[in-house]
Motif scaffolding. Structure first.
Motif, PDB file in Angstrom:
ATOM      1  N   ARG A  76       0.809  -1.220   0.000  1.00 30.18           N
ATOM      2  CA  ARG A  76       0.000   0.000   0.000  1.00 30.18           C
ATOM      3  C   ARG A  76       0.840   1.267   0.000  1.00 30.18           C
ATOM      4  O   ARG A  76       0.474   2.260  -0.638  1.00 30.18           O
ATOM      5  CB  ARG A  76      -0.966   0.007   1.178  1.00 30.18           C
ATOM      6  CG  ARG A  76      -0.362   0.152   2.558  1.00 30.18           C
ATOM      7  CD  ARG A  76      -1.450   0.381   3.593  1.00 30.18           C
ATOM      8  NE  ARG A  76      -0.915   0.393   4.941  1.00 30.18           N
ATOM      9  CZ  ARG A  76      -1.515   0.991   5.949  1.00 30.18           C
ATOM     10  NH1 ARG A  76      -2.644   1.635   5.759  1.00 30.18           N
ATOM     11  NH2 ARG A  76      -1.004   0.964   7.157  1.00 30.18           N
ATOM     12  N   PHE A  77       1.989   1.268   0.688  1.00 29.58           N
ATOM     13  CA  PHE A  77       2.774   2.497   0.747  1.00 29.58           C
ATOM     14  C   PHE A  77       3.559   2.769  -0.530  1.00 29.58           C
ATOM     15  O   PHE A  77       4.060   3.882  -0.714  1.00 29.58           O
ATOM     16  CB  PHE A  77       3.687   2.484   1.969  1.00 29.58           C
ATOM     17  CG  PHE A  77       2.969   2.859   3.232  1.00 29.58           C
ATOM     18  CD1 PHE A  77       2.451   4.131   3.401  1.00 29.58           C
ATOM     19  CD2 PHE A  77       2.778   1.930   4.241  1.00 29.58           C
ATOM     20  CE1 PHE A  77       1.764   4.486   4.541  1.00 29.58           C
ATOM     21  CE2 PHE A  77       2.097   2.271   5.391  1.00 29.58           C
ATOM     22  CZ  PHE A  77       1.587   3.552   5.543  1.00 29.58           C
ATOM     23  N   ILE A  78       3.672   1.785  -1.390  1.00 24.59           N
ATOM     24  CA  ILE A  78       4.239   2.058  -2.712  1.00 24.59           C
ATOM     25  C   ILE A  78       3.343   3.057  -3.446  1.00 24.59           C
ATOM     26  O   ILE A  78       3.809   4.032  -4.047  1.00 24.59           O
ATOM     27  CB  ILE A  78       4.380   0.760  -3.529  1.00 24.59           C
ATOM     28  CG1 ILE A  78       5.470  -0.136  -2.914  1.00 24.59           C
ATOM     29  CG2 ILE A  78       4.697   1.062  -4.989  1.00 24.59           C
ATOM     30  CD1 ILE A  78       6.870   0.430  -2.991  1.00 24.59           C
ATOM     31  N   GLY A  79       2.030   2.829  -3.402  1.00 25.37           N
ATOM     32  CA  GLY A  79       1.088   3.754  -4.029  1.00 25.37           C
ATOM     33  C   GLY A  79       1.146   5.135  -3.403  1.00 25.37           C
ATOM     34  O   GLY A  79       1.162   6.154  -4.105  1.00 25.37           O
ATOM     35  N   GLY A  80       1.190   5.188  -2.076  1.00 32.85           N
ATOM     36  CA  GLY A  80       1.247   6.468  -1.392  1.00 32.85           C
ATOM     37  C   GLY A  80       2.516   7.236  -1.687  1.00 32.85           C
ATOM     38  O   GLY A  80       2.503   8.466  -1.785  1.00 32.85           O
ATOM     39  N   GLY A  81       3.613   6.521  -1.860  1.00 30.06           N
ATOM     40  CA  GLY A  81       4.880   7.182  -2.121  1.00 30.06           C
ATOM     41  C   GLY A  81       4.982   7.767  -3.521  1.00 30.06           C
ATOM     42  O   GLY A  81       5.535   8.849  -3.722  1.00 30.06           O
ATOM     43  N   LEU A  82       4.458   7.069  -4.509  1.00 33.01           N
ATOM     44  CA  LEU A  82       4.587   7.515  -5.893  1.00 33.01           C
ATOM     45  C   LEU A  82       3.580   8.594  -6.267  1.00 33.01           C
ATOM     46  O   LEU A  82       3.826   9.410  -7.158  1.00 33.01           O
ATOM     47  CB  LEU A  82       4.428   6.315  -6.836  1.00 33.01           C
ATOM     48  CG  LEU A  82       5.485   5.215  -6.713  1.00 33.01           C
ATOM     49  CD1 LEU A  82       5.171   4.076  -7.677  1.00 33.01           C
ATOM     50  CD2 LEU A  82       6.886   5.759  -6.981  1.00 33.01           C
ATOM     51  N   ALA A  83       2.428   8.627  -5.602  1.00 31.46           N
ATOM     52  CA  ALA A  83       1.331   9.511  -6.011  1.00 31.46           C
ATOM     53  C   ALA A  83       1.658  11.000  -5.977  1.00 31.46           C
ATOM     54  O   ALA A  83       1.375  11.713  -6.951  1.00 31.46           O
ATOM     55  CB  ALA A  83       0.096   9.220  -5.159  1.00 31.46           C
ATOM     56  N   PRO A  84       2.251  11.552  -4.896  1.00 35.58           N
ATOM     57  CA  PRO A  84       2.498  12.996  -4.892  1.00 35.58           C
ATOM     58  C   PRO A  84       3.438  13.448  -6.004  1.00 35.58           C
ATOM     59  O   PRO A  84       3.214  14.488  -6.633  1.00 35.58           O
ATOM     60  CB  PRO A  84       3.111  13.243  -3.506  1.00 35.58           C
ATOM     61  CG  PRO A  84       2.647  12.105  -2.672  1.00 35.58           C
ATOM     62  CD  PRO A  84       2.614  10.935  -3.604  1.00 35.58           C
ATOM     63  N   PHE A  85       4.495  12.672  -6.243  1.00 34.89           N
ATOM     64  CA  PHE A  85       5.434  13.022  -7.316  1.00 34.89           C
ATOM     65  C   PHE A  85       4.747  12.958  -8.673  1.00 34.89           C
ATOM     66  O   PHE A  85       4.914  13.856  -9.516  1.00 34.89           O
ATOM     67  CB  PHE A  85       6.627  12.066  -7.285  1.00 34.89           C
ATOM     68  CG  PHE A  85       7.620  12.323  -8.391  1.00 34.89           C
ATOM     69  CD1 PHE A  85       8.409  13.459  -8.378  1.00 34.89           C
ATOM     70  CD2 PHE A  85       7.772  11.419  -9.429  1.00 34.89           C
ATOM     71  CE1 PHE A  85       9.332  13.698  -9.402  1.00 34.89           C
ATOM     72  CE2 PHE A  85       8.679  11.644 -10.453  1.00 34.89           C
ATOM     73  CZ  PHE A  85       9.465  12.787 -10.432  1.00 34.89           C
ATOM     74  N   ALA A  86       3.947  11.919  -8.881  1.00 32.77           N
ATOM     75  CA  ALA A  86       3.209  11.799 -10.142  1.00 32.77           C
ATOM     76  C   ALA A  86       2.246  12.965 -10.318  1.00 32.77           C
ATOM     77  O   ALA A  86       2.071  13.484 -11.433  1.00 32.77           O
ATOM     78  CB  ALA A  86       2.451  10.474 -10.184  1.00 32.77           C
ATOM     79  N   ALA A  87       1.630  13.418  -9.222  1.00 27.53           N
ATOM     80  CA  ALA A  87       0.705  14.552  -9.299  1.00 27.53           C
ATOM     81  C   ALA A  87       1.425  15.792  -9.813  1.00 27.53           C
ATOM     82  O   ALA A  87       0.909  16.522 -10.676  1.00 27.53           O
ATOM     83  CB  ALA A  87       0.087  14.821  -7.926  1.00 27.53           C
ATOM     84  N   GLY A  88       2.613  16.044  -9.276  1.00 28.47           N
ATOM     85  CA  GLY A  88       3.374  17.200  -9.728  1.00 28.47           C
ATOM     86  C   GLY A  88       3.731  17.121 -11.200  1.00 28.47           C
ATOM     87  O   GLY A  88       3.643  18.120 -11.934  1.00 28.47           O
ATOM     88  N   LYS A  89       4.126  15.954 -11.658  1.00 25.60           N
ATOM     89  CA  LYS A  89       4.484  15.781 -13.068  1.00 25.60           C
ATOM     90  C   LYS A  89       3.265  15.936 -13.969  1.00 25.60           C
ATOM     91  O   LYS A  89       3.359  16.493 -15.070  1.00 25.60           O
ATOM     92  CB  LYS A  89       5.129  14.402 -13.267  1.00 25.60           C
ATOM     93  CG  LYS A  89       6.547  14.295 -12.709  1.00 25.60           C
ATOM     94  CD  LYS A  89       7.471  15.270 -13.420  1.00 25.60           C
ATOM     95  CE  LYS A  89       8.907  15.166 -12.949  1.00 25.60           C
ATOM     96  NZ  LYS A  89       9.788  16.173 -13.619  1.00 25.60           N
TER      97      LYS A  89
END
Length: 439
Positions: A344-357
């Protein structure tokens, strides 16, 4: 909220050894880290000349390292004992929080946040087990004490971040380092030495546990849910265009709702409607909440209201998914929790960076629209395990075996972010079984 054991009393819960208060205080500070950096994200971005996507790497490094650490924390604790694991985790947080505050570049902060994530994982993986073994007033009283620390930490973290952030963006990092240093000294002085567990946990055990369909389904659903959750938590501060203290107040209100609905709302809704229906509705409403943000991401009033309201759905989901995972998994709870946390924390970790991109390449609407879709996907994935969730309400795992009774139910209601509840429950049940045999 909880079924009280015969040895539990409300007065006993607040008359604890110094060791319990030392660890509980550290728990409060540790859980502050979830929302502590939210109020200072825009300030860091501006003063260090970093893009929002670069700044959101503070979440990515912290959560991805936490996810990977989930695979080893139980193995470390079973090898060196709970006290040494706590001290190691606290020491890492003290050092890396201070280093993050003294960093001169966004890359430095991101790197030091990764070390902070490792320390936090080591600490949380054993903190509740220590509280349970040291507390007076019974098992349920220890659980309530832990829940209180969790709720206070989640709620106060953004407020403290906002207050210290008005002085400097470095303030929250140094503040955590100082508070954790106090907790470290108290833990060393007041916590007695803890024996090593009789059985050691294999590093490969969490990965092997993902072969169980129910656990894997819950983990994948949580991955998409956390993508939605941390898109909001990690990127919503930027379009609000508020000062650090005002951002802190917004996320303080959010944290209050997370804590209230995790501790009180979720168990009551589960008893009335069941785990699966409650989760479907909570995730569906969370998707609607995110869709509203996606439509009006520049309307400050709408953005603030939807972010605060999201605390309701997040609190419900965190508690009920954690409880269900602990029941449906036909493996030891610490192993199940580690496997679940890793996914589950893989999703949480990648999401904010992906949002910025996504904002850089498209526009502000896209990441929140994707987050809304992710919440729907999470609900759809959970629906494929509907029978398993229904069985969990009856206390049975995915193989149809009955889990432990009242004590497991009490612990299952903990909205545990990183898996400490699982180890505590197993330790309690082993001690309970041994005392029963001796009796």
């Amino acid at each position: 909220m909880h079924a009280k054991s015969p040895e539990t009393s409300d007065s006993g819960m607040f008359h604890q050894p110094k060791a319990v208060y030392a660890v509980a205080f550290a728990c409060v500070v540790s859980f502050m880290g979830i929302g502590l950096v939210d109020p200072i994200l825009p300030a860091i971005s501006s003063q260090l000349h970093a893009t929002p996507s670069q700044t959101t790497l503070l979440f990515t490094s912290y959560l991805v390292v936490t996810a990977v650490a989930m695979l080893v924390t139980n193995a470390v604790s079973s090898a060196i004992g709970a006290k040494k694991t706590l001290i190691a985790g606290l020491s890492l947080i003290v050092v890396f929080a201070a280093l993050a505050g003294s960093a001169g570049s966004i890359g430095g902060i991101v790197g030091f946040r990764a070390g902070w994530g490792l320390g936090n994982a080591l600490f949380i993986a054993t903190s509740l087990a220590v509280i349970v073994s040291s507390a007076t007033g019974g098992f349920a009283g220890a659980i309530i004490l832990y829940e209180t620390a969790l709720g206070v930490g989640i709620a106060v973290g953004p407020l403290l971040g906002g207050l210290l952030g008005t002085v400097s963006w470095r303030g929250p990092f140094f503040g955590v380092s100082v508070l954790m240093a106090i907790a470290l000294v108290a833990t060393v002085l007041f916590l007695p030495a803890t024996p090593k567990p009789e059985q050691r946990t294999s590093i490969m055990a969490p990965l092997a546990a993902l072969r169980h369909r129910g656990l894997l389904t819950m983990g994948l659903a949580a991955l998409f849910y956390n993508w939605a959750f941390f898109t909001m938590l990690g990127y919503a501060p930027f379009p609000m265009h508020l000062s650090a203290i005002k951002l802190g107040l917004v996320f303080f209100a959010w944290g209050i709702l997370v804590a209230l609905f995790a501790v009180f709302g979720a168990p009551n809704l589960q008893r009335r409607f069941g785990t699966a229906p409650t989760l479907y509705v909570a995730l569906g409403l969370f998707a609607v909440d995110l869709a509203i943000i996606a439509i009006w991401p520049t309307n400050r009033t709408v953005l603030i209201a939807t972010v605060v309201a999201a605390g309701i759905f997040i609190g419900i989901n965190n508690t009920l998914t954690t409880q269900a995972v602990m029941v449906i998994s036909p493996v030891e709870r610490p192993v199940a929790s580690a496997a679940y946390g890793f996914v589950r924390f893989i999703g949480g970790g990648l999401a904010p960076f992906a949002a910025g991109k996504l904002v850089e390449h498209y526009n502000l609407h896209v990441p929140f629209a994707l987050a809304a879709v992710s919440a729907v996907i999470a609900a759809v994935l959970l629906s494929t395990a509907h029978r398993t969730l229904a069985a969990a309400d009856r206390g049975m795992d995915e193989d149809g075996h009955r889990h432990a009774g009242d004590d497991a139910e009490v612990a299952g209601e903990v909205g545990d972010e990183l898996g400490g509840a699982a180890a505590a429950v197993d330790d309690f049940e082993r001690e309970h079984d041994q005392s029963t045999i001796r009796g």
